[in-house]
Design a protein around this motif. Structure first.
Motif, PDB file in Angstrom:
ATOM      1  N   LEU A 128      28.439 -22.501   8.924  1.00 13.90           N
ATOM      2  CA  LEU A 128      30.228 -22.616   8.981  1.00 13.90           C
ATOM      3  C   LEU A 128      30.867 -21.568   9.756  1.00 13.90           C
ATOM      4  N   GLN A 129      31.637 -22.321  10.971  1.00 16.44           N
ATOM      5  CA  GLN A 129      32.752 -20.840  11.577  1.00 16.44           C
ATOM      6  C   GLN A 129      34.037 -21.727  11.908  1.00 16.44           C
ATOM      7  N   ILE A 130      34.563 -20.773  11.712  1.00 14.90           N
ATOM      8  CA  ILE A 130      36.115 -20.695  11.542  1.00 14.90           C
ATOM      9  C   ILE A 130      36.806 -19.782  12.784  1.00 14.90           C
ATOM     10  N   GLY A 131      37.876 -20.386  13.254  1.00 12.67           N
ATOM     11  CA  GLY A 131      37.973 -19.788  14.121  1.00 12.67           C
ATOM     12  C   GLY A 131      39.441 -20.185  15.232  1.00 12.67           C
ATOM     13  N   VAL A 132      39.449 -19.614  16.509  1.00  9.77           N
ATOM     14  CA  VAL A 132      40.818 -19.773  16.697  1.00  9.77           C
ATOM     15  C   VAL A 132      40.948 -20.409  18.270  1.00  9.77           C
ATOM     16  N   SER A 133      42.076 -20.859  19.172  1.00  9.99           N
ATOM     17  CA  SER A 133      41.811 -20.964  20.454  1.00  9.99           C
ATOM     18  C   SER A 133      42.779 -19.270  20.686  1.00  9.99           C
ATOM     19  N   VAL A 134      42.021 -18.828  22.081  1.00 14.57           N
ATOM     20  CA  VAL A 134      42.682 -17.985  22.610  1.00 14.57           C
ATOM     21  C   VAL A 134      44.040 -17.425  23.605  1.00 14.57           C
ATOM     22  N   PRO A 135      45.460 -17.514  23.054  1.00 16.57           N
ATOM     23  CA  PRO A 135      46.352 -17.923  23.565  1.00 16.57           C
ATOM     24  C   PRO A 135      46.274 -17.195  24.892  1.00 16.57           C
ATOM     25  N   ALA A 136      46.693 -18.203  26.580  1.00 20.10           N
ATOM     26  CA  ALA A 136      46.895 -17.605  27.444  1.00 20.10           C
ATOM     27  C   ALA A 136      47.173 -16.346  27.773  1.00 20.10           C
ATOM     28  N   ALA A 137      48.684 -15.655  26.849  1.00 19.16           N
ATOM     29  CA  ALA A 137      49.925 -14.726  27.128  1.00 19.16           C
ATOM     30  C   ALA A 137      48.813 -13.493  26.666  1.00 19.16           C
ATOM     31  N   PHE A 138      47.568 -13.786  25.350  1.00 21.14           N
ATOM     32  CA  PHE A 138      47.300 -12.566  24.777  1.00 21.14           C
ATOM     33  C   PHE A 138      45.736 -12.631  25.299  1.00 21.14           C
ATOM     34  N   ALA A 139      45.044 -13.493  25.852  1.00 17.53           N
ATOM     35  CA  ALA A 139      43.650 -13.034  26.607  1.00 17.53           C
ATOM     36  C   ALA A 139      43.304 -11.685  27.179  1.00 17.53           C
ATOM     37  N   ASP A 140      44.008 -10.639  26.930  1.00 19.63           N
ATOM     38  CA  ASP A 140      43.284  -9.444  27.586  1.00 19.63           C
ATOM     39  C   ASP A 140      44.330  -8.444  26.379  1.00 19.63           C
ATOM     40  N   SER A 141      44.875  -8.823  25.640  1.00 16.27           N
ATOM     41  CA  SER A 141      45.751  -8.022  24.274  1.00 16.27           C
ATOM     42  C   SER A 141      44.575  -6.878  23.713  1.00 16.27           C
ATOM     43  N   ILE A 176      24.950 -36.064   5.505  1.00 14.85           N
ATOM     44  CA  ILE A 176      25.452 -37.743   5.526  1.00 14.85           C
ATOM     45  C   ILE A 176      24.708 -37.880   4.060  1.00 14.85           C
ATOM     46  N   ALA A 177      23.474 -37.667   4.022  1.00 12.79           N
ATOM     47  CA  ALA A 177      22.745 -37.727   2.514  1.00 12.79           C
ATOM     48  C   ALA A 177      23.351 -37.731   1.633  1.00 12.79           C
ATOM     49  N   ASP A 178      24.210 -36.335   1.703  1.00  8.53           N
ATOM     50  CA  ASP A 178      24.972 -35.585   0.153  1.00  8.53           C
ATOM     51  C   ASP A 178      26.108 -36.058  -0.297  1.00  8.53           C
ATOM     52  N   GLY A 179      26.284 -36.901   0.740  1.00  7.21           N
ATOM     53  CA  GLY A 179      27.803 -37.779   1.427  1.00  7.21           C
ATOM     54  C   GLY A 179      29.486 -36.801   1.416  1.00  7.21           C
ATOM     55  N   VAL A 180      28.800 -36.328   1.988  1.00  4.63           N
ATOM     56  CA  VAL A 180      30.155 -34.861   1.884  1.00  4.63           C
ATOM     57  C   VAL A 180      30.613 -35.486   3.666  1.00  4.63           C
ATOM     58  N   LYS A 181      32.487 -35.775   2.991  1.00  8.56           N
ATOM     59  CA  LYS A 181      33.447 -37.081   3.760  1.00  8.56           C
ATOM     60  C   LYS A 181      34.206 -35.243   3.971  1.00  8.56           C
ATOM     61  N   GLN A 182      34.827 -34.453   3.533  1.00 11.94           N
ATOM     62  CA  GLN A 182      36.219 -33.244   3.809  1.00 11.94           C
ATOM     63  C   GLN A 182      35.214 -31.773   3.119  1.00 11.94           C
ATOM     64  N   PHE A 183      36.286 -31.365   4.352  1.00  9.75           N
ATOM     65  CA  PHE A 183      36.138 -30.140   4.320  1.00  9.75           C
ATOM     66  C   PHE A 183      37.552 -29.789   4.571  1.00  9.75           C
ATOM     67  N   LYS A 184      37.541 -27.970   3.557  1.00  7.58           N
ATOM     68  CA  LYS A 184      38.974 -27.930   3.560  1.00  7.58           C
ATOM     69  C   LYS A 184      38.559 -26.208   3.109  1.00  7.58           C
ATOM     70  N   ALA A 185      39.821 -25.574   3.690  1.00  2.12           N
ATOM     71  CA  ALA A 185      39.839 -23.754   3.811  1.00  2.12           C
ATOM     72  C   ALA A 185      41.966 -24.053   3.911  1.00  2.12           C
ATOM     73  N   LEU A 186      41.773 -22.526   3.503  1.00  2.00           N
ATOM     74  CA  LEU A 186      43.116 -22.112   3.175  1.00  2.00           C
ATOM     75  C   LEU A 186      43.279 -20.734   4.496  1.00  2.00           C
ATOM     76  N   VAL A 187      43.891 -20.710   5.713  1.00  3.31           N
ATOM     77  CA  VAL A 187      43.666 -19.929   6.562  1.00  3.31           C
ATOM     78  C   VAL A 187      45.733 -19.221   6.165  1.00  3.31           C
ATOM     79  N   ARG A 188      45.483 -18.166   7.105  1.00  6.87           N
ATOM     80  CA  ARG A 188      46.548 -17.630   6.904  1.00  6.87           C
ATOM     81  C   ARG A 188      46.736 -16.208   8.521  1.00  6.87           C
ATOM     82  N   HIS A 189      47.786 -15.983   9.387  1.00  2.00           N
ATOM     83  CA  HIS A 189      47.424 -15.091  10.603  1.00  2.00           C
ATOM     84  C   HIS A 189      48.486 -14.197  10.555  1.00  2.00           C
ATOM     85  N   ASN A 190      48.639 -12.913  11.078  1.00  2.00           N
ATOM     86  CA  ASN A 190      50.346 -11.991  11.810  1.00  2.00           C
ATOM     87  C   ASN A 190      49.846 -12.182  12.742  1.00  2.00           C
ATOM     88  N   ALA A 191      49.945 -13.007  13.679  1.00  2.00           N
ATOM     89  CA  ALA A 191      49.374 -13.129  15.199  1.00  2.00           C
ATOM     90  C   ALA A 191      50.787 -13.103  15.449  1.00  2.00           C
TER      91      ALA A 191
END
Length: 227
Positions: A175-188, A96-111
């Motif tokens: 900072l933590q970047i993650g994904v939601s777990v698809p129900a069909a793959f919960a036990d994969s 807030i004090a530093d005026g940070v207004k935006q976060f960005k990242a490039l991601v890729r997956h092979n699911a």
């Protein structure tokens, strides 16, 4: 050594009017190593040299959804924690004090299906924090930019963990970047590969301030051309 750049990408200063607008961006591009970022099990990420979106390296991890602990909200893929020296602490501070207004990242997956990503911003003690759920889902095998607007009222923030926007973003350490777990793959047991590059935060000038500065500059140019 990793490369963290602090770039003043657009600086406009009008001393007579007292106006100052700047877009300052801090970027982690994982050029030479993993920059002390960690994987889901708090181990160093794999650094892949000279093969990222700009051919200068990226980080990667493999994980199976079935390996998640019971009751886990989702899979945290990438951990940038100031406690462990991630990016030399460049992403930690009072946003807030530093005026940070935006976060960005490039991601890729092979699911074998699109995945919904999330970004959690938390204190150096990892609580409290705020999680942003990002839509649309990220398609497989394609570098995709995640973007979070750091502002009160952003509906992508689904929790402030019992606090509020100001409390969380006045003391960021993780900072933590993650994904939601698809129900069909919960036990994969099948591991999939997740990649990350070009993590950044930036201070984006308010549109009204930029407009005022541009009008003032245009006026100066106009007066100079009539001389």
């Amino acid at each position: 050594m990793r490369t963290v750049t602090a770039l003043m990408t657009a600086a406009m200063l009008l001393t007579t009017a007292g106006l100052h607008a700047a877009d300052v961006t801090i970027t982690e591009n994982f050029e030479t190593d993993a920059a002390s970022w960690e994987n889901p099990t708090f181990s160093p990420l794999t650094h892949v040299p000279a093969a990222g979106p700009s051919a200068d390296g990226y980080v990667s991890t493999d994980y199976a959804f079935g390996d998640l602990p019971d009751g886990a909200f989702g899979l945290v893929l990438f951990r940038g924690e100031s406690f462990n020296g991630a990016s030399d602490g460049e992403f930690a501070g009072n946003y807030i004090a530093d005026g940070v207004k935006q976060f960005k990242a490039l991601v890729r997956h092979n699911a074998p299906l699109p995945l919904v990503y999330n970004v959690r911003f938390a204190s150096p003690f990892n609580f409290p924090g705020s999680s942003a759920i990002l839509l649309p889902p990220v398609m497989p095998n394609t570098w995709t930019e995640l973007e979070v607007s750091i502002r009160p009222g952003n509906s992508e923030f689904v929790t402030f963990e019992g606090t509020n926007f100001n409390t969380v973003f006045s003391d960021i350490g993780n900072l933590q970047i993650g994904v939601s777990v698809p129900a069909a793959f919960a036990d994969s047991p099948t591991p999939f590969t997740y990649d990350l590059d070009f993590v950044s935060i930036s201070t984006v000038p308010e549109p009204a301030t930029v407009g005022l500065v541009m009008l003032a500059l245009a006026g100066l140019v106009g007066r100079r051309s009539r001389k």
